[in-house]
Design an enzyme around this catalytic site. Structure first.
Site, mmCIF file in Angstrom:
data_model
loop_
_atom_site.group_PDB
_atom_site.id
_atom_site.type_symbol
_atom_site.label_atom_id
_atom_site.label_comp_id
_atom_site.label_asym_id
_atom_site.label_seq_id
_atom_site.Cartn_x
_atom_site.Cartn_y
_atom_site.Cartn_z
ATOM 1 N N LYS A 169 -7.646 -19.293 30.513
ATOM 2 C CA LYS A 169 -8.316 -20.533 30.945
ATOM 3 C C LYS A 169 -8.701 -21.399 29.734
ATOM 4 O O LYS A 169 -8.410 -22.593 29.706
ATOM 5 C CB LYS A 169 -9.590 -20.182 31.735
ATOM 6 N N ASN A 170 -9.349 -20.768 28.763
ATOM 7 C CA ASN A 170 -9.885 -21.564 27.656
ATOM 8 C C ASN A 170 -8.808 -22.033 26.687
ATOM 9 O O ASN A 170 -9.082 -22.873 25.820
ATOM 10 C CB ASN A 170 -10.969 -20.773 26.909
ATOM 11 N N ARG A 172 -16.589 -27.994 32.298
ATOM 12 C CA ARG A 172 -17.000 -28.219 30.914
ATOM 13 C C ARG A 172 -15.805 -28.654 30.056
ATOM 14 O O ARG A 172 -15.936 -29.432 29.116
ATOM 15 C CB ARG A 172 -17.612 -26.922 30.385
ATOM 16 N N CYS A 190 -20.319 -24.197 34.033
ATOM 17 C CA CYS A 190 -21.299 -23.201 34.451
ATOM 18 C C CYS A 190 -22.669 -23.504 33.838
ATOM 19 O O CYS A 190 -22.761 -23.996 32.720
ATOM 20 C CB CYS A 190 -20.860 -21.829 33.975
ATOM 21 N N ARG A 199 -26.249 -26.670 26.857
ATOM 22 C CA ARG A 199 -24.905 -27.171 26.581
ATOM 23 C C ARG A 199 -24.874 -28.669 26.267
ATOM 24 O O ARG A 199 -24.224 -29.456 26.961
ATOM 25 C CB ARG A 199 -23.953 -26.841 27.742
ATOM 26 N N PRO A 200 -25.563 -29.082 25.241
ATOM 27 C CA PRO A 200 -25.519 -30.497 24.857
ATOM 28 C C PRO A 200 -24.146 -30.857 24.279
ATOM 29 O O PRO A 200 -23.321 -29.969 24.044
ATOM 30 C CB PRO A 200 -26.585 -30.598 23.776
ATOM 31 N N ILE A 201 -23.915 -32.151 24.034
ATOM 32 C CA ILE A 201 -22.617 -32.545 23.475
ATOM 33 C C ILE A 201 -22.781 -33.308 22.153
ATOM 34 O O ILE A 201 -21.910 -34.068 21.759
ATOM 35 C CB ILE A 201 -21.774 -33.364 24.483
ATOM 36 N N ASP A 202 -23.922 -33.075 21.492
ATOM 37 C CA ASP A 202 -24.162 -33.787 20.234
ATOM 38 C C ASP A 202 -23.065 -33.548 19.196
ATOM 39 O O ASP A 202 -22.649 -34.462 18.482
ATOM 40 C CB ASP A 202 -25.539 -33.395 19.661
ATOM 41 N N LEU A 203 -22.542 -32.336 19.114
ATOM 42 C CA LEU A 203 -21.510 -32.043 18.105
ATOM 43 C C LEU A 203 -20.193 -32.731 18.455
ATOM 44 O O LEU A 203 -19.458 -33.179 17.579
ATOM 45 C CB LEU A 203 -21.311 -30.526 17.967
ATOM 46 N N ASP A 249 -18.644 -14.602 26.433
ATOM 47 C CA ASP A 249 -18.001 -14.587 27.751
ATOM 48 C C ASP A 249 -17.769 -13.174 28.293
ATOM 49 O O ASP A 249 -17.373 -13.011 29.448
ATOM 50 C CB ASP A 249 -16.663 -15.350 27.706
ATOM 51 N N ARG A 261 -13.242 -20.198 39.435
ATOM 52 C CA ARG A 261 -13.054 -21.120 38.309
ATOM 53 C C ARG A 261 -12.177 -20.519 37.224
ATOM 54 O O ARG A 261 -11.514 -21.245 36.484
ATOM 55 C CB ARG A 261 -14.403 -21.389 37.634
HETATM 56 C C1 UD1 Z 1 -16.338 -22.618 25.047
HETATM 57 C C2 UD1 Z 1 -15.731 -21.887 26.211
HETATM 58 C C3 UD1 Z 1 -16.779 -20.969 26.857
HETATM 59 C C4 UD1 Z 1 -17.410 -20.064 25.804
HETATM 60 C C5 UD1 Z 1 -17.914 -20.865 24.608
HETATM 61 C C6 UD1 Z 1 -18.414 -19.987 23.469
HETATM 62 C C7 UD1 Z 1 -14.084 -23.442 27.038
HETATM 63 C C8 UD1 Z 1 -13.666 -24.376 28.113
HETATM 64 N N1 UD1 Z 1 -15.257 -22.833 27.205
HETATM 65 O O1 UD1 Z 1 -17.375 -23.438 25.584
HETATM 66 O O2 UD1 Z 1 -16.129 -20.179 27.848
HETATM 67 O O3 UD1 Z 1 -18.500 -19.366 26.372
HETATM 68 O O4 UD1 Z 1 -16.859 -21.694 24.084
HETATM 69 O O5 UD1 Z 1 -17.422 -19.136 23.029
HETATM 70 O O6 UD1 Z 1 -13.363 -23.212 26.088
HETATM 71 N N2 UD1 Z 1 -23.483 -26.741 21.398
HETATM 72 C C9 UD1 Z 1 -24.345 -27.732 20.983
HETATM 73 N N3 UD1 Z 1 -23.876 -29.009 20.889
HETATM 74 C C10 UD1 Z 1 -22.579 -29.325 21.164
HETATM 75 C C11 UD1 Z 1 -21.699 -28.308 21.583
HETATM 76 C C12 UD1 Z 1 -22.181 -27.022 21.695
HETATM 77 O O7 UD1 Z 1 -25.514 -27.468 20.718
HETATM 78 O O8 UD1 Z 1 -22.208 -30.501 21.061
HETATM 79 C C13 UD1 Z 1 -23.993 -25.363 21.569
HETATM 80 C C14 UD1 Z 1 -23.931 -24.919 23.023
HETATM 81 O O9 UD1 Z 1 -25.037 -25.350 23.744
HETATM 82 C C15 UD1 Z 1 -23.884 -23.429 22.874
HETATM 83 C C16 UD1 Z 1 -23.102 -23.218 21.577
HETATM 84 O O10 UD1 Z 1 -23.155 -24.453 20.897
HETATM 85 O O11 UD1 Z 1 -25.168 -22.905 22.734
HETATM 86 C C17 UD1 Z 1 -21.659 -22.838 21.788
HETATM 87 O O12 UD1 Z 1 -20.995 -23.833 22.495
HETATM 88 P P1 UD1 Z 1 -19.446 -24.150 22.298
HETATM 89 O O13 UD1 Z 1 -18.864 -23.228 21.270
HETATM 90 O O14 UD1 Z 1 -19.287 -25.601 22.100
HETATM 91 O O15 UD1 Z 1 -18.894 -23.753 23.731
HETATM 92 P P2 UD1 Z 1 -18.001 -24.595 24.715
HETATM 93 O O16 UD1 Z 1 -16.920 -25.268 23.944
HETATM 94 O O17 UD1 Z 1 -18.849 -25.380 25.622
#
Ligand code: UD1
Length: 418
Positions: free
Chosen positions: A22-23, A92, A116, A121-125, A304, A396
């Protein structure tokens, strides 16, 4: 609400195929937009997250058909569009459309993403990496809007976010000049996205390391690619064998990277064998506890697999402790396992587990994809009947989970309610 009914207690063993990842698929779907033509993906999993992403892409003019694991996409008529909450809010992975559409059109907009509920799960990065590539990004009530063709630049990630790394890669492959991503996520799915893009004509090096270097190319071309098997789904089915005292032979596992996962199975005493396309796990007579298991970015134990391992350790002999460092609230499985007789407690980012000899059947509910899988595992080894609610979460990411468990000898069926 759809649910799964399981009569637990059977030893789970047999020979099963592994679905595509999936990922890996979700970022590759986004990347297809950059290819501007036909993309054929083989071993594509037929799961809700993939269907939702295809649905979102259809609003941007991308045509697709998915049959028997072969996905054909035509992105030649794609147009930039705003992905509203009903599209972006579902998965996501949708956030990756930001990087892909910015890369192709110099324009993208979307509501804040869903997926989920396992933490803030913010998107600042994600926003930062797009700004680092010289686009103009604004955050508004309706979502995030990006303008401007990306230019090469230095992207520094203070945390190796999987999605933000993928967004940076997607935005940079067709940017003018060189991009260096420092502090990149090293997850195998990030590498797979890069391999797909290179096959379509991108110039990415440093794949699988913390420093990814991308030399922008003018355009990508049509391509065909086979998605690797899903390492988390593999871990889930291997856990079924380990927990039930059985043996599982998993096929179609070529190149599936199990780093971080195998170590934990070995720690509980399971034996693992592997050849080029097959993985075998044989359960120990007694499952051992793991004093301290820590989730962290790759190559450590993946978040995961945390819920599934919580379920497994709840029937292992002794005390275990799991420290969840990636998502701040990912212990939804704990209260449900308690209903099945597990001696598990959640303290902040820790799960404290005292293994019990047997779980018993109960009505439980998934709160996210992986907790759903973990509850199916627990129900399959529990005494008596269980109902696992929240099947939609499981669908999912797991293709026909009931069919696979039946192949392993479980008595399991699904009741689908709209
Ligand atoms: C991806 C995977 C998910 C997996 C996760 C961690 C997909 C579709 N999903 O999710 O299954 O559990 O990697 O291996 O590939 N964070 C921030 N700001 C950001 C982005 C992330 O603070 O802009 C934080 C998140 O809240 C979290 C951590 O970073 O605590 C890890 O997130 P991230 O590695 O980005 O996971 P996803 O890409 O959402």
């Amino acid at each position: 609400m759809s649910y799964i009914t399981i009569e637990g207690g059977n030893k789970l063993e047999g020979d099963i195929p592994l679905q595509g990842s999936k990922n890996a698929t979700l970022p590759i779907l986004a990347a297809s937009v950059l290819c501007n033509g036909t993309v054929i993906l083989k071993n594509c999993p037929d799961i809700t997250d993939v269907r939702e992403m295809l649905h979102a892409l259809s609003y941007a003019g991308v045509r697709s058909s998915l049959h028997d694991g072969i996905l054909e996409l035509d992105t030649s008529n794609a147009v930039p569009c705003y992905f509203g909450p009903e599209l972006a809010g579902k998965t996501r992975g949708g956030v990756l459309l930001l990087g892909a559409f910015t890369g192709r059109f110099g324009e993208a907009g979307m509501a804040y993403p869903g997926g989920c509920v396992i933490g803030a799960r913010p998107i600042d990065l994600h926003c930062k990496v797009l700004r680092d590539l010289h686009t103009t990004l604004t955050e508004e009530e309706e979502g995030v809007f990006v303008k401007g063709k990306p230019g090469g630049g230095h992207v520094f990630l203070s945390y190796p976010s999987v999605g933000a790394t993928e967004n940076a890669v997607l935005a940079a492959v067709c940017a003018g000049g060189r991009t260096v991503i420092s502090g990149a996520a090293m997850e195998p799915e990030v590498s797979e996205l890069c391999r797909f893009l290179n096959r379509a004509g991108a110039k990415i090096s440093g794949i699988g390391t913390r420093h990814i270097v991308i030399d922008g190319v003018r355009r990508l071309h049509e391509t065909e690619y086979t998605i690797t098997g899903d390492r988390i789904v593999a871990g889930t089915y291997l856990a079924a064998a380990a927990m039930s005292g059985g043996e599982v032979i998993l096929r179609k596992t070529r190149r599936v990277c199990m780093k971080g996962i195998f170590e934990s199975f070995r720690a509980v005493g399971a034996r693992i064998y592997r050849d080029c396309d097959t993985l075998v796990l044989k359960a120990p007579d007694t499952l051992h506890s793991i004093p301290e298991l820590v989730t962290a970015p790759f190559p450590a134990f993946p978040t995961d697999m945390q819920s599934q391992m919580t379920a497994l350790l709840s029937v292992a002999k002794g005390d275990s402790r799991i420290y969840e460092t990636v998502f701040e609230s990912r212990f939804g499985v704990v209260t449900e396992l308690q209903k099945m007789g597990a001696d598990v407690r959640n303290r902040g980012r820790f799960a404290l587990i005292h293994g019990v000899e047997k779980l018993h059947g109960a009505s439980v509910a998934a709160s996210d994809l992986r907790s759903g899988a973990a509850l199916v595992l627990a129900a399959a080894v529990a005494e008596g009947q269980s109902k696992v609610y929240g099947y939609d979460f499981i669908a999912r990411g797991y293709e026909d989970i009931c069919g696979i468990f039946r192949l392993l000898g479980a008595r399991i069926e699904i009741t689908e309610e709209k």
